[in-house]
Design a protein around this motif. Structure first.
Motif, short mmCIF file in Angstrom:
data_model
loop_
_atom_site.label_atom_id
_atom_site.label_comp_id
_atom_site.label_asym_id
_atom_site.label_seq_id
_atom_site.Cartn_x
_atom_site.Cartn_y
_atom_site.Cartn_z
N GLN A 134 1.01 -0.87 0.14
CA GLN A 134 -0.39 -0.25 -0.10
C GLN A 134 0.51 1.44 -0.37
O GLN A 134 1.87 0.91 0.45
N GLU A 135 0.61 1.96 -0.54
CA GLU A 135 1.19 3.74 -0.60
C GLU A 135 0.87 4.39 0.64
O GLU A 135 0.33 4.61 1.34
N THR A 136 2.22 5.20 0.84
CA THR A 136 2.35 5.60 2.24
C THR A 136 2.63 7.06 1.88
O THR A 136 3.88 7.00 0.84
N VAL A 137 3.20 7.72 2.24
CA VAL A 137 3.51 8.86 1.97
C VAL A 137 4.48 9.30 3.48
O VAL A 137 4.77 9.32 4.62
N GLN A 138 6.38 8.86 3.06
CA GLN A 138 6.87 8.91 4.10
C GLN A 138 8.58 10.12 4.06
O GLN A 138 8.07 10.23 2.86
N ASN A 139 8.87 10.34 5.06
CA ASN A 139 10.19 11.05 4.78
C ASN A 139 11.46 9.48 4.47
O ASN A 139 11.65 8.80 4.83
N VAL A 140 11.81 9.77 3.44
CA VAL A 140 13.30 9.57 2.99
C VAL A 140 14.29 9.86 3.05
O VAL A 140 14.24 10.79 2.15
N GLU A 141 15.67 9.00 3.65
CA GLU A 141 16.85 9.94 3.60
C GLU A 141 17.69 9.16 2.97
O GLU A 141 18.07 7.98 2.54
N PHE A 142 18.47 10.18 2.32
CA PHE A 142 19.55 8.96 1.20
C PHE A 142 20.96 10.00 1.73
O PHE A 142 20.88 10.98 0.63
N GLY A 143 22.03 9.28 2.18
CA GLY A 143 23.22 10.01 2.59
C GLY A 143 22.44 11.27 2.89
O GLY A 143 22.03 11.59 4.09
N GLN A 144 23.11 12.81 2.81
CA GLN A 144 22.87 14.07 2.96
C GLN A 144 21.70 13.84 3.08
O GLN A 144 21.46 15.58 3.23
N TYR A 145 21.27 13.89 2.10
CA TYR A 145 20.00 14.10 1.44
C TYR A 145 18.70 13.64 1.92
O TYR A 145 18.77 12.72 2.45
N LYS A 146 17.69 14.63 2.18
CA LYS A 146 16.15 13.69 2.88
C LYS A 146 14.61 14.27 1.83
O LYS A 146 15.21 15.25 1.88
N VAL A 147 14.03 13.75 1.23
CA VAL A 147 13.27 14.24 1.26
C VAL A 147 11.75 13.68 2.44
O VAL A 147 11.48 12.99 2.76
N GLU A 148 11.12 15.10 1.91
CA GLU A 148 10.28 14.55 3.77
C GLU A 148 8.41 14.46 3.38
O GLU A 148 7.95 13.84 4.16
N ASN A 149 8.47 14.29 2.05
CA ASN A 149 7.05 13.63 1.44
C ASN A 149 7.32 13.26 0.21
O ASN A 149 6.99 13.15 -0.87
N GLN A 150 7.84 12.01 -0.25
CA GLN A 150 8.01 10.75 -0.77
C GLN A 150 6.53 9.24 -0.22
O GLN A 150 6.73 9.24 0.29
N SER A 151 5.99 9.34 -1.95
CA SER A 151 5.56 8.04 -1.93
C SER A 151 6.39 7.31 -1.71
O SER A 151 7.02 6.86 -2.82
N VAL A 152 5.85 6.34 -0.15
CA VAL A 152 6.47 4.43 -0.79
C VAL A 152 5.52 3.68 -0.93
O VAL A 152 4.51 3.63 -0.03
N ALA A 153 5.54 2.59 -1.82
CA ALA A 153 4.42 1.45 -1.21
C ALA A 153 5.36 0.64 -0.25
O ALA A 153 6.79 -0.45 -0.89
#
Length: 440
Positions: A134-153
């Protein structure tokens, strides 16, 4: 490669890109390391897995946009993969496959948790692997960068993905154009969101791989928002994304190919894809290559093979892209012999990394330049200009297969078949990467 389920709704859509962001200035790239990992599932053929992926890529791109799932995913039975460790929500060290053939982010429920669900769900198919989430909206952090509203299944029922946790899609935004969910008109990829949230200035990704002769080597780097020109030993060449369908839905380019002056492909469209292991050619071009190299098909691996004594008789395979020639030397056409056991091969045989697409030419997607090509060239994926960049590196002419015999150098692990499991049932997850940071 995601197959649409007739019983389920669309999945994997991210928030629309915001208006012009407040850009964070970046100076020089500071990439972190990617590590190549080797895993075989039940002796699965690397050639068959790549051909399955190619079929799904083509079918997915040809679907009407209103009927698409949210993008392709890797085929199962992956023998060799590039992965990176990310943080999804509050879960660290989530091992995601680096996939330029997809524009979505997903994670199995055995590793990630459902937070901020949108109420949408879908059955996804990764080759023979299955993923229901199911689709969720979450923070995703990749090294030094962070997306606060990323669609993640987030998977609630999955099979065949272990030991990996999911995918990080780095494909073009256009893969998900005109797909509608919750009144959102377009998908925002992870890189889109880095731009819209002001983390990077440009929607551009640089990927550097290096040939390796053993598993677990730190031999790749990735940058976001800028590129690392120090990786280039020659001029960086840019070409536009092709106009030909269905290759233009991906990181598609126009190219021709010759082997020892034998024409294999006339100018035609194909794609650059980190999720494919081999260099795939349309069946007619593949047959011409097989004849020109005097290779035979190996039943155990599914690859073309030649005796080790024939190594010196190989010639260069040249791709002409945008008027520029990119040479695959004889050595770069040979699978690393020290890793033959990882693909079910023999130490006294040389296996070629040129595979069969499974379709004749003229389909609009007649070749795929997989990571075995990208290990010899630095590649740039520039969505801001809708172009792809390539340059030669110190690895372009590197020799790794010249020894007459190789014994005892296999560095690969076997991944057993994984039963269908529900969330809450723990699976062993192998960590195969060093954390990767994007560029400064």
């Amino acid at each position: 490669m995601f197959n649409k389920s007739s019983l389920l709704f669309s999945l994997f859509l991210a928030l629309s890109a915001a208006s012009t962001p407040a850009v964070i200035a970046r100076t020089s790239p500071t990439p972190n390391t990617l590590t190549k990992s080797y895993h075989s599932t039940n002796g699965g053929s690397i050639a068959k897995a790549d051909q399955t992926r190619a079929t799904h890529l083509r079918k997915q791109a040809l679907k009407p946009t209103e009927k698409r799932a949210s993008g392709p995913a890797p085929a199962s039975n992956r023998v060799v993969l590039y992965t990176a460790n990310l943080t999804v929500g509050d879960v660290h060290n989530v091992t995601l496959l680096i996939d330029t053939g997809s524009s979505t982010t997903s994670c199995t429920g055995q590793k990630c948790t459902v937070r901020n669900p949108t109420g949408q769900s879908e059955l996804l198919v990764y080759g023979s692997a299955q993923f229901f989430g199911q689709e969720t909206v979450q923070n995703v952090e990749f090294g030094q960068y962070k997306v606060e509203n990323q669609s993640v299944a987030i998977g609630t029922l999955d099979h065949g993905l272990a030991p990996f946790d999911g995918i990080l899609g780095l494909g073009p935004t256009d893969l998900n154009e005109n797909t509608r969910l919750l009144n959102r008109s377009a998908v925002s990829t992870f890189v889109d969101n880095l731009v819209s949230e002001g983390r990077i200035e440009r929607n551009v990704v640089g990927i550097y791989y290096s040939p390796t002769v053993k598993g677990g080597e730190d031999n790749g780097q990735i940058t976001f928002g800028t590129i690392d020109r120090s990786k280039c030993s020659g001029e960086l060449k840019y070409v536009p994304i092709t106009d030909s369908s269905p290759a233009n839905e991906y990181w598609g380019i126009d190219a021709s190919a010759t082997y020892n002056n034998v024409p294999l492909l006339n100018s035609t469209a194909g794609i650059v894809d980190t999720g494919t292991s081999l260099v795939l050619l349309s069946t007619d071009a593949f047959n011409r290559y097989m004849e020109a190299t005097n290779a035979t098909k190996d039943e155990a691996t599914g690859l073309l093979s030649i005796p080790a004594s024939s190594y010196g008789q190989l010639h260069s395979l040249n791709f002409k892209i945008g008027g520029f020639t990119f040479e695959m030397t004889p050595d770069s056409q040979v699978w690393p012999r020290s890793l033959n056991e990882c693909i079910g091969g023999r130490n006294d045989t040389m296996y070629l990394i040129i595979g069969d697409m499974g379709t004749v030419g003229g389909t609009g997607l007649d070749f795929i330049l997989g990571y075995t090509f990208l290990e010899r060239f630095y590649s740039i994926y520039d969505m801001s200009q809708k172009q792809i960049g390539l340059c030669s590196t110190s690895n372009t002419f590197r020799v790794t297969n010249s020894r007459p015999s190789v014994e005892g150098f296999a560095f690969c692990s076997q991944t057993p078949a994984v039963p269908l499991v529900r969330v809450g049932t723990a699976l062993p997850v192998a960590s195969n990467t060093t954390a990767v940071s994007p560029s400064q």
